[in-house]
Design an enzyme around this catalytic site. Structure first.
Site, PDB file in Angstrom:
ATOM      1  N   CYS A 151       0.832  -1.216   0.027  1.00  9.07           N
ATOM      2  CA  CYS A 151       0.014   0.005  -0.215  1.00  9.07           C
ATOM      3  C   CYS A 151       0.945   1.255  -0.120  1.00  9.07           C
ATOM      4  CB  CYS A 151      -1.018   0.355   1.146  1.00  9.07           C
ATOM      5  SG  CYS A 151      -2.071  -1.424   1.277  1.00  9.07           S
TER       6      CYS A 151
ATOM      7  N   HIS B 231      -4.196   7.032   0.909  1.00 15.08           N
ATOM      8  CA  HIS B 231      -4.169   5.561   0.282  1.00 15.08           C
ATOM      9  C   HIS B 231      -5.494   5.162   0.477  1.00 15.08           C
ATOM     10  CE1 HIS B 231      -4.090   1.583  -0.429  1.00 15.08           C
ATOM     11  NE2 HIS B 231      -4.023   0.965   0.877  1.00 15.08           N
TER      12      HIS B 231
ATOM     13  N   ASN C 262      -9.783  -0.877  -2.851  1.00 15.94           N
ATOM     14  CA  ASN C 262      -8.523  -0.566  -2.514  1.00 15.94           C
ATOM     15  C   ASN C 262      -7.650  -1.232  -3.525  1.00 15.94           C
ATOM     16  OD1 ASN C 262      -5.800  -0.936  -1.340  1.00 15.94           O
ATOM     17  ND2 ASN C 262      -6.594  -1.435   0.542  1.00 15.94           N
TER      18      ASN C 262
HETATM   19  O1  UT7 Z   1      -4.665  -1.358   2.323  1.00 18.54           O
HETATM   20  C1  UT7 Z   1      -4.306  -2.639   2.766  1.00 18.54           C
HETATM   21  C2  UT7 Z   1      -4.539  -2.398   4.151  1.00 18.54           C
HETATM   22  N1  UT7 Z   1      -5.552  -2.893   4.791  1.00 18.54           N
HETATM   23  C3  UT7 Z   1      -6.579  -2.250   5.541  1.00 18.54           C
HETATM   24  O2  UT7 Z   1      -6.185  -1.047   5.710  1.00 18.54           O
HETATM   25  C4  UT7 Z   1      -7.734  -2.721   6.030  1.00 18.54           C
HETATM   26  C5  UT7 Z   1      -8.322  -2.279   7.468  1.00 18.54           C
HETATM   27  N2  UT7 Z   1      -9.154  -2.884   7.929  1.00 18.54           N
HETATM   28  C6  UT7 Z   1     -10.368  -2.924   7.721  1.00 18.54           C
HETATM   29  O3  UT7 Z   1     -10.799  -2.164   6.733  1.00 18.54           O
HETATM   30  C7  UT7 Z   1     -11.490  -3.629   8.221  1.00 18.54           C
HETATM   31  O4  UT7 Z   1     -10.856  -4.266   9.297  1.00 18.54           O
HETATM   32  C8  UT7 Z   1     -12.240  -4.748   7.442  1.00 18.54           C
HETATM   33  C9  UT7 Z   1     -13.121  -4.228   6.205  1.00 18.54           C
HETATM   34  C10 UT7 Z   1     -11.261  -5.433   6.788  1.00 18.54           C
HETATM   35  C11 UT7 Z   1     -13.056  -5.723   8.324  1.00 18.54           C
HETATM   36  O5  UT7 Z   1     -13.984  -4.938   9.025  1.00 18.54           O
HETATM   37  P1  UT7 Z   1     -14.142  -5.141  10.488  1.00 18.54           P
HETATM   38  O6  UT7 Z   1     -15.361  -4.073  10.992  1.00 18.54           O
HETATM   39  O7  UT7 Z   1     -12.783  -5.188  11.234  1.00 18.54           O
HETATM   40  O8  UT7 Z   1     -14.755  -6.617  10.706  1.00 18.54           O
HETATM   41  P2  UT7 Z   1     -14.088  -7.989  11.241  1.00 18.54           P
HETATM   42  O9  UT7 Z   1     -12.943  -8.506  10.342  1.00 18.54           O
HETATM   43  O10 UT7 Z   1     -14.007  -7.726  12.689  1.00 18.54           O
HETATM   44  O11 UT7 Z   1     -15.335  -8.932  10.967  1.00 18.54           O
HETATM   45  C12 UT7 Z   1     -16.631  -8.811  11.775  1.00 18.54           C
HETATM   46  C13 UT7 Z   1     -17.715  -9.711  11.174  1.00 18.54           C
HETATM   47  C14 UT7 Z   1     -17.163 -11.245  11.203  1.00 18.54           C
HETATM   48  O12 UT7 Z   1     -18.474 -11.929  11.609  1.00 18.54           O
HETATM   49  P3  UT7 Z   1     -18.635 -12.588  13.172  1.00 18.54           P
HETATM   50  O13 UT7 Z   1     -17.367 -13.351  13.677  1.00 18.54           O
HETATM   51  O14 UT7 Z   1     -18.647 -11.242  14.040  1.00 18.54           O
HETATM   52  O15 UT7 Z   1     -19.564 -13.228  13.156  1.00 18.54           O
HETATM   53  C15 UT7 Z   1     -16.551 -11.513   9.867  1.00 18.54           C
HETATM   54  O16 UT7 Z   1     -16.674 -13.001   9.674  1.00 18.54           O
HETATM   55  O17 UT7 Z   1     -17.956  -9.561   9.710  1.00 18.54           O
HETATM   56  C16 UT7 Z   1     -17.899 -10.758   8.948  1.00 18.54           C
HETATM   57  N3  UT7 Z   1     -17.192 -10.561   7.738  1.00 18.54           N
HETATM   58  C17 UT7 Z   1     -18.082 -10.435   6.739  1.00 18.54           C
HETATM   59  N4  UT7 Z   1     -19.562 -10.580   6.593  1.00 18.54           N
HETATM   60  C18 UT7 Z   1     -19.766 -10.134   5.225  1.00 18.54           C
HETATM   61  C19 UT7 Z   1     -15.774 -10.247   7.360  1.00 18.54           C
HETATM   62  N5  UT7 Z   1     -15.969 -10.079   5.831  1.00 18.54           N
HETATM   63  C20 UT7 Z   1     -17.207 -10.018   5.713  1.00 18.54           C
HETATM   64  C21 UT7 Z   1     -17.650  -9.762   4.192  1.00 18.54           C
HETATM   65  N6  UT7 Z   1     -19.044  -9.839   4.321  1.00 18.54           N
HETATM   66  N7  UT7 Z   1     -17.229  -9.515   3.100  1.00 18.54           N
END
Ligand code: UT7
Length: 349
Positions: free
Chosen positions: A114, A276, A306
């Site tokens: 990134c 970014h 992204n």
């Molecule tokens: O450029 C590279 C650098 N990367 C970043 O900057 C990414 C930074 N992080 C993020 O943007 C966020 O952490 C994400 C968008 C990747 C994820 O969001 P979050 O609010 O942190 O979600 P999480 O990973 O804590 O997951 C929450 C829930 C989980 O379900 P349970 O365990 O609560 O039942 C996941 O399984 O959301 C679920 N989940 C999804 N649900 C629907 C994860 N991905 C998805 C999805 N659709 N695509």
């Protein structure tokens, strides 16, 4: 010593638009979840066989070179940032040199994910400052759609990423106090595995201390890339999104402030921050923290997702085309991502 200035900028995104709803055919997710957590509405995917990371870079570079009033043969150095290269080796820089029929110039590939574009810009800036080169092409390009896990298992990563390319031509400027004022580069490898794609690689589980399963001395090549890796889906990027998010919202403001302080400026002096495009929520958090108005920050993640090393040059190009970057403006580029690495560049346009 001359400063370097951006003399031309270009971008390219593939034609195919993939909406959040389009992803439902592959995995359990929802438009609502994706928009709420990331701000993304759609992204672009490259043509499977006719477009590569390099061909997209060629399209963006043609525009940047033309806008600089140059021909490809005028370019005297290439810095190419990507995490999704056409080949494991050689890098995309030489493929770009070949495709654009450039002279036998140097071509350097940057692997900083990134932060790749800001790192690449910083490297190019040093070459301009020392007088070694006069027309450097700096490129960020990614074809993510080819290497993501489209099953529900990989949804936390795959919904975020999109394909595209951006490029700039850097040249020396004789005007003092103009062009790239400073760049600031950082890394912290403690969390290297938090956002990583391990395979293919030479690690042999060295860093994770996990057992190397079924290793047969007679098949040492299997350590690099094996059927088991494919079967266990160990050939995709993995990410602890929350850990990345928490670090990003600290390091983004830090590295932006570092660039401002180095130049005796404050957030109020920024005409445009181009962060970014990792997640709209991260960009909004950074905006709030620095007390920036909406018109001081440019985001387009809603349309493209992204695009890693391509996200900053694509966003900068769109902002410039929309008339949001004017002569004399203070423009700040900032990135954070895998490594972790983070970086900023402050430009007086
Ligand atoms: O450029 C590279 C650098 N990367 C970043 O900057 C990414 C930074 N992080 C993020 O943007 C966020 O952490 C994400 C968008 C990747 C994820 O969001 P979050 O609010 O942190 O979600 P999480 O990973 O804590 O997951 C929450 C829930 C989980 O379900 P349970 O365990 O609560 O039942 C996941 O399984 O959301 C679920 N989940 C999804 N649900 C629907 C994860 N991905 C998805 C999805 N659709 N695509």
């Amino acid at each position: 010593m001359f400063n370097s200035k951006i003399a031309g900028i270009g971008m390219y995104v593939p034609e195919q638009v993939v909406t959040n709803n389009d992803l439902l055919q592959y995995m359990e997710t929802s438009d609502e979840w994706i928009q709420e957590r990331t701000g993304i509405k759609e992204r672009r995917y490259a043509h499977r066989t006719e477009e590569t990371t390099t061909t997209m870079a060629v399209e963006a570079s043609r525009i940047a070179i033309e806008r600089a009033g140059l021909q490809p043969t005028d370019i005297d150095f290439i810095v190419f940032a990507t995490l999704s290269p056409d080949y494991y080796f050689p890098g995309c820089g030489v493929l770009l040199q070949r495709a654009m029929k450039m002279k036998e110039i140097g071509a350097l590939d940057v692997r900083n994910q990134c932060s790749g574009f800001v790192y690449a810009l910083s490297v190019a800036d040093q070459f301009i400052k020392t007088g070694m080169y006069k027309n450097i092409l700096v490129v960020g390009s990614e074809k993510h759609s080819f290497g993501l896990d489209f099953s529900t298992r990989g949804r936390n990563v795959s919904v975020i990423f999109g394909d595209g390319a951006g490029a700039v031509v850097l040249q020396p400027t004789e005007e003092t106090g103009r062009g790239i004022l400073s760049t600031h580069l950082h890394s912290d490898g403690e969390s290297a595995e938090i956002l990583a794609m391990y395979n293919p690689g030479t690690h042999a589980n060295h860093w994770t201390n996990e057992p190397v399963a079924d290793f047969d001395e007679a098949e040492i090549g299997e350590m690099f890339f094996s059927h088991a890796m494919v079967d266990k889906a160990q050939v995709f990027p993995n990410m602890d999104g929350q850990a990345v998010f928490k670090k990003a919202v600290v390091k983004f403001p830090e590295v932006i402030n570092e660039s401002l302080t180095a130049n005796g400026l404050t957030p109020a002096d920024i005409n445009l921050l181009v962060p970014h495009q990792a997640n709209l929520r991260i960009a909004q958090f950074v905006q709030q923290k620095l007390k920036l108005r909406d018109d001081q920050v440019f985001n387009n993640i809603q349309k493209y997702g992204n695009t890693t090393a391509a996200s900053i040059p694509i966003a900068l190009c769109e902002a410039w085309e929309a008339g949001k970057v004017k002569d004399g403006d203070v423009v700040c580029l900032a990135a954070f991502g895998s490594g972790f690495t983070w970086a900023s560049a402050l430009i007086k346009w």
